[in-house]
Design a protein around this motif. Structure first.
Motif, PDB file in Angstrom:
ATOM      1  N   ILE A 136      -0.612 -68.994   1.045  1.00 20.37           N
ATOM      2  CA  ILE A 136      -0.999 -67.796   0.542  1.00 20.37           C
ATOM      3  C   ILE A 136       0.267 -66.799   0.194  1.00 20.37           C
ATOM      4  O   ILE A 136       1.410 -67.335   0.156  1.00 20.37           O
ATOM      5  CB  ILE A 136      -1.575 -66.889   1.979  1.00 20.37           C
ATOM      6  CG1 ILE A 136      -0.556 -66.610   3.095  1.00 20.37           C
ATOM      7  CG2 ILE A 136      -2.819 -67.463   2.562  1.00 20.37           C
ATOM      8  CD1 ILE A 136      -0.893 -65.730   4.121  1.00 20.37           C
ATOM      9  N   SER A 137      -0.117 -65.534  -0.412  1.00 18.12           N
ATOM     10  CA  SER A 137       0.830 -64.677  -0.961  1.00 18.12           C
ATOM     11  C   SER A 137       0.755 -63.554  -0.187  1.00 18.12           C
ATOM     12  O   SER A 137      -0.420 -62.860  -0.398  1.00 18.12           O
ATOM     13  CB  SER A 137       1.058 -64.439  -2.341  1.00 18.12           C
ATOM     14  OG  SER A 137       1.281 -65.478  -3.020  1.00 18.12           O
ATOM     15  N   TRP A 173     -12.848 -55.540  -8.683  1.00 16.19           N
ATOM     16  CA  TRP A 173     -11.758 -54.617  -8.404  1.00 16.19           C
ATOM     17  C   TRP A 173     -11.814 -53.440  -8.721  1.00 16.19           C
ATOM     18  O   TRP A 173     -11.789 -53.045  -9.852  1.00 16.19           O
ATOM     19  CB  TRP A 173     -10.423 -55.421  -8.859  1.00 16.19           C
ATOM     20  CG  TRP A 173      -9.099 -54.795  -8.189  1.00 16.19           C
ATOM     21  CD1 TRP A 173      -8.833 -54.236  -6.984  1.00 16.19           C
ATOM     22  CD2 TRP A 173      -8.075 -54.476  -9.009  1.00 16.19           C
ATOM     23  NE1 TRP A 173      -7.464 -53.508  -7.073  1.00 16.19           N
ATOM     24  CE2 TRP A 173      -6.900 -53.750  -8.035  1.00 16.19           C
ATOM     25  CE3 TRP A 173      -7.769 -54.778 -10.305  1.00 16.19           C
ATOM     26  CZ2 TRP A 173      -5.849 -53.517  -8.803  1.00 16.19           C
ATOM     27  CZ3 TRP A 173      -6.430 -54.338 -10.850  1.00 16.19           C
ATOM     28  CH2 TRP A 173      -5.318 -53.846 -10.117  1.00 16.19           C
ATOM     29  N   GLU A 200     -10.439 -60.213 -11.170  1.00 19.47           N
ATOM     30  CA  GLU A 200      -9.221 -60.102 -10.383  1.00 19.47           C
ATOM     31  C   GLU A 200      -9.003 -60.694  -8.972  1.00 19.47           C
ATOM     32  O   GLU A 200      -7.954 -60.991  -8.709  1.00 19.47           O
ATOM     33  CB  GLU A 200      -8.813 -58.709 -10.732  1.00 19.47           C
ATOM     34  CG  GLU A 200      -8.410 -58.015 -11.997  1.00 19.47           C
ATOM     35  CD  GLU A 200      -7.225 -58.767 -12.663  1.00 19.47           C
ATOM     36  OE1 GLU A 200      -6.043 -58.759 -11.699  1.00 19.47           O
ATOM     37  OE2 GLU A 200      -7.048 -58.978 -13.767  1.00 19.47           O
ATOM     38  N   LEU A 201      -9.971 -60.523  -8.353  1.00 22.47           N
ATOM     39  CA  LEU A 201     -10.001 -60.753  -7.163  1.00 22.47           C
ATOM     40  C   LEU A 201     -10.598 -62.199  -6.745  1.00 22.47           C
ATOM     41  O   LEU A 201     -10.592 -62.818  -5.617  1.00 22.47           O
ATOM     42  CB  LEU A 201     -11.006 -59.670  -6.457  1.00 22.47           C
ATOM     43  CG  LEU A 201     -10.483 -58.317  -6.343  1.00 22.47           C
ATOM     44  CD1 LEU A 201     -11.439 -57.428  -5.649  1.00 22.47           C
ATOM     45  CD2 LEU A 201      -9.005 -58.436  -5.932  1.00 22.47           C
ATOM     46  N   HIS A 215      -8.297 -62.032  -0.725  1.00 24.63           N
ATOM     47  CA  HIS A 215      -8.860 -62.405  -2.182  1.00 24.63           C
ATOM     48  C   HIS A 215      -8.295 -63.396  -2.831  1.00 24.63           C
ATOM     49  O   HIS A 215      -7.173 -63.765  -2.449  1.00 24.63           O
ATOM     50  CB  HIS A 215      -9.233 -61.120  -2.726  1.00 24.63           C
ATOM     51  CG  HIS A 215      -7.722 -60.531  -3.392  1.00 24.63           C
ATOM     52  ND1 HIS A 215      -6.957 -60.982  -4.190  1.00 24.63           N
ATOM     53  CD2 HIS A 215      -7.247 -59.513  -2.927  1.00 24.63           C
ATOM     54  CE1 HIS A 215      -5.973 -60.154  -4.261  1.00 24.63           C
ATOM     55  NE2 HIS A 215      -5.975 -59.321  -3.526  1.00 24.63           N
ATOM     56  N   THR A 217      -6.542 -65.026  -6.679  1.00 27.07           N
ATOM     57  CA  THR A 217      -5.424 -64.937  -7.569  1.00 27.07           C
ATOM     58  C   THR A 217      -5.490 -65.700  -8.795  1.00 27.07           C
ATOM     59  O   THR A 217      -6.164 -66.623  -8.806  1.00 27.07           O
ATOM     60  CB  THR A 217      -4.114 -65.027  -6.706  1.00 27.07           C
ATOM     61  OG1 THR A 217      -3.178 -64.754  -7.572  1.00 27.07           O
ATOM     62  CG2 THR A 217      -3.910 -66.742  -6.136  1.00 27.07           C
ATOM     63  N   GLU A 220      -1.904 -68.808  -8.752  1.00 30.71           N
ATOM     64  CA  GLU A 220      -1.881 -69.566  -7.776  1.00 30.71           C
ATOM     65  C   GLU A 220      -0.332 -70.309  -7.702  1.00 30.71           C
ATOM     66  O   GLU A 220      -0.053 -70.836  -6.640  1.00 30.71           O
ATOM     67  CB  GLU A 220      -2.932 -70.823  -7.862  1.00 30.71           C
ATOM     68  CG  GLU A 220      -4.184 -70.372  -7.580  1.00 30.71           C
ATOM     69  CD  GLU A 220      -5.438 -71.213  -7.209  1.00 30.71           C
ATOM     70  OE1 GLU A 220      -4.954 -72.379  -6.961  1.00 30.71           O
ATOM     71  OE2 GLU A 220      -6.476 -70.947  -7.345  1.00 30.71           O
ATOM     72  N   LEU A 223       1.571 -68.876  -4.818  1.00 32.20           N
ATOM     73  CA  LEU A 223       1.230 -69.089  -3.583  1.00 32.20           C
ATOM     74  C   LEU A 223       2.338 -69.722  -2.781  1.00 32.20           C
ATOM     75  O   LEU A 223       2.912 -70.674  -3.035  1.00 32.20           O
ATOM     76  CB  LEU A 223       0.306 -69.764  -3.224  1.00 32.20           C
ATOM     77  CG  LEU A 223      -1.367 -69.091  -4.126  1.00 32.20           C
ATOM     78  CD1 LEU A 223      -2.560 -70.289  -3.853  1.00 32.20           C
ATOM     79  CD2 LEU A 223      -1.627 -67.803  -3.216  1.00 32.20           C
ATOM     80  N   SER A 228       1.849 -60.371  -3.766  1.00 27.93           N
ATOM     81  CA  SER A 228       0.695 -59.353  -3.940  1.00 27.93           C
ATOM     82  C   SER A 228       1.436 -57.958  -3.802  1.00 27.93           C
ATOM     83  O   SER A 228       2.715 -57.501  -3.532  1.00 27.93           O
ATOM     84  CB  SER A 228      -0.258 -59.561  -2.839  1.00 27.93           C
ATOM     85  OG  SER A 228       0.085 -59.116  -1.664  1.00 27.93           O
ATOM     86  N   CYS A 231      -2.477 -56.816  -0.285  1.00 24.61           N
ATOM     87  CA  CYS A 231      -3.599 -57.871   0.115  1.00 24.61           C
ATOM     88  C   CYS A 231      -3.030 -59.105   0.373  1.00 24.61           C
ATOM     89  O   CYS A 231      -1.890 -59.714   0.261  1.00 24.61           O
ATOM     90  CB  CYS A 231      -4.464 -57.916  -0.793  1.00 24.61           C
ATOM     91  SG  CYS A 231      -5.221 -56.304  -0.904  1.00 24.61           S
ATOM     92  N   ARG A 233      -3.382 -63.085  -0.481  1.00 25.50           N
ATOM     93  CA  ARG A 233      -3.861 -63.632  -1.828  1.00 25.50           C
ATOM     94  C   ARG A 233      -4.161 -65.289  -1.333  1.00 25.50           C
ATOM     95  O   ARG A 233      -3.212 -65.816  -0.808  1.00 25.50           O
ATOM     96  CB  ARG A 233      -2.895 -63.730  -2.884  1.00 25.50           C
ATOM     97  CG  ARG A 233      -2.912 -62.578  -3.599  1.00 25.50           C
ATOM     98  CD  ARG A 233      -1.948 -62.394  -4.780  1.00 25.50           C
ATOM     99  NE  ARG A 233      -1.895 -61.133  -5.466  1.00 25.50           N
ATOM    100  CZ  ARG A 233      -1.038 -60.991  -6.427  1.00 25.50           C
ATOM    101  NH1 ARG A 233      -0.200 -61.890  -7.025  1.00 25.50           N
ATOM    102  NH2 ARG A 233      -0.705 -59.771  -7.098  1.00 25.50           N
TER     103      ARG A 233
END
Length: 256
Positions: A136-137, A173, A200-201, A215, A217, A220, A223, A228, A231, A233
């Motif tokens: 994730i991010s 978004w 966007e989400l 949400h 991204t 990717e 990641l 972010s 949030c 991602r």
């Protein structure tokens, strides 16, 4: 009147000056020898002083080593039940096992999401069992301020315990004020339709409350590292799996 008086007087003066100069040079040489001797003696005293300090240090180290050896030899005779502050590795392992059992009993197979913000990893667990994980991010950090209003934003993912407040498909978004400030664009009214942006989400979204979402991204490739604005991602495939696996109300723990 002595005809040689004027001749002998300068000669005698020269002899006297020569004798005086020789004595002065001899005294100077004696003074130099004395200073050299004093310097030599001072050097020997300093060497003796250093040697004495080294002997004292060796004595202290020897005493410390002896005390350490005595302590280590006595360790087998100290039991955890007798000395609570000194626990063996086995005792610690037993405590961890008991704690895991208590946590597992409390969770009773409950589904939960665990986010490691430092590693940029998301884990889906059932009780203590790991079902799957994803890169994730989280928030990239940094701050932004609006020069006109003076408002400030900090792009970090909050730590703590949350719940999945709701889920959505193909979300739009609603562009926040900071996005316009970051882009150098004028901020429209709160309900302006231009704030709604599609795509966007990602295809799915999980709402954690207070404006924080899980949400998708468009980046990717980022990641696995913080990228972010706060949030969480997730990649498209993992996001779909998360949406289908996790019901509303699921506990979410974010830690570092």
């Amino acid at each position: 009147m002595n005809p040689f008086g004027r001749t002998l007087y300068p000669f005698g003066l020269l002899v006297w000056l020569a004798a005086f100069g020789w004595k002065a040079c001899a005294a100077a040489r004696a003074g130099d020898r004395l200073r050299r001797e004093v310097d030599r003696l001072e050097g020997e005293v300093a060497a003796l002083d250093r040697g004495s300090r080294r002997l004292e240090q060796l004595a202290r180290e020897s005493g410390a080593q002896a005390r350490e050896s005595e302590f280590l030899q006595g360790l087998p005779n100290i039991l955890p039940e007798d000395k609570g502050y000194l626990r063996t590795q086995k005792a610690i392992g037993d405590e961890v096992s008991v704690l895991r059992a208590k946590v597992g009993k409390r969770l009773k197979g409950t589904l939960q999401i665990v986010v490691d913000a430092k590693a940029n990893k998301l884990y889906v667990k059932k009780g203590l069992k790991l079902l799957w994980q994803a890169d994730i991010s989280v928030g990239r950090g940094g701050r932004l301020s609006d020069p006109k209003s003076g408002r400030k934003w900090e792009f970090v993912t909050p730590r703590g315990e949350f719940r999945v407040m709701g889920k959505g498909v193909n979300p739009k978004w609603r562009k926040p004020d900071w996005a316009y400030v970051e882009a150098g664009e004028p901020i429209p009214p709160p309900e302006d339709p231009s704030r709604l942006v599609e795509g966007e989400l990602g295809a799915f979204v999980l709402n954690l409350g207070d404006g924080y979402l899980i949400h998708g991204t468009k980046s990717e490739e980022l990641l696995g590292r913080p990228a972010s604005h706060g949030c969480v991602r997730v990649g498209a495939a993992d996001l779909e799996k998360l949406y289908k696996t996790v019901p509303t109300g699921t506990r979410v723990v974010i830690f570092e």
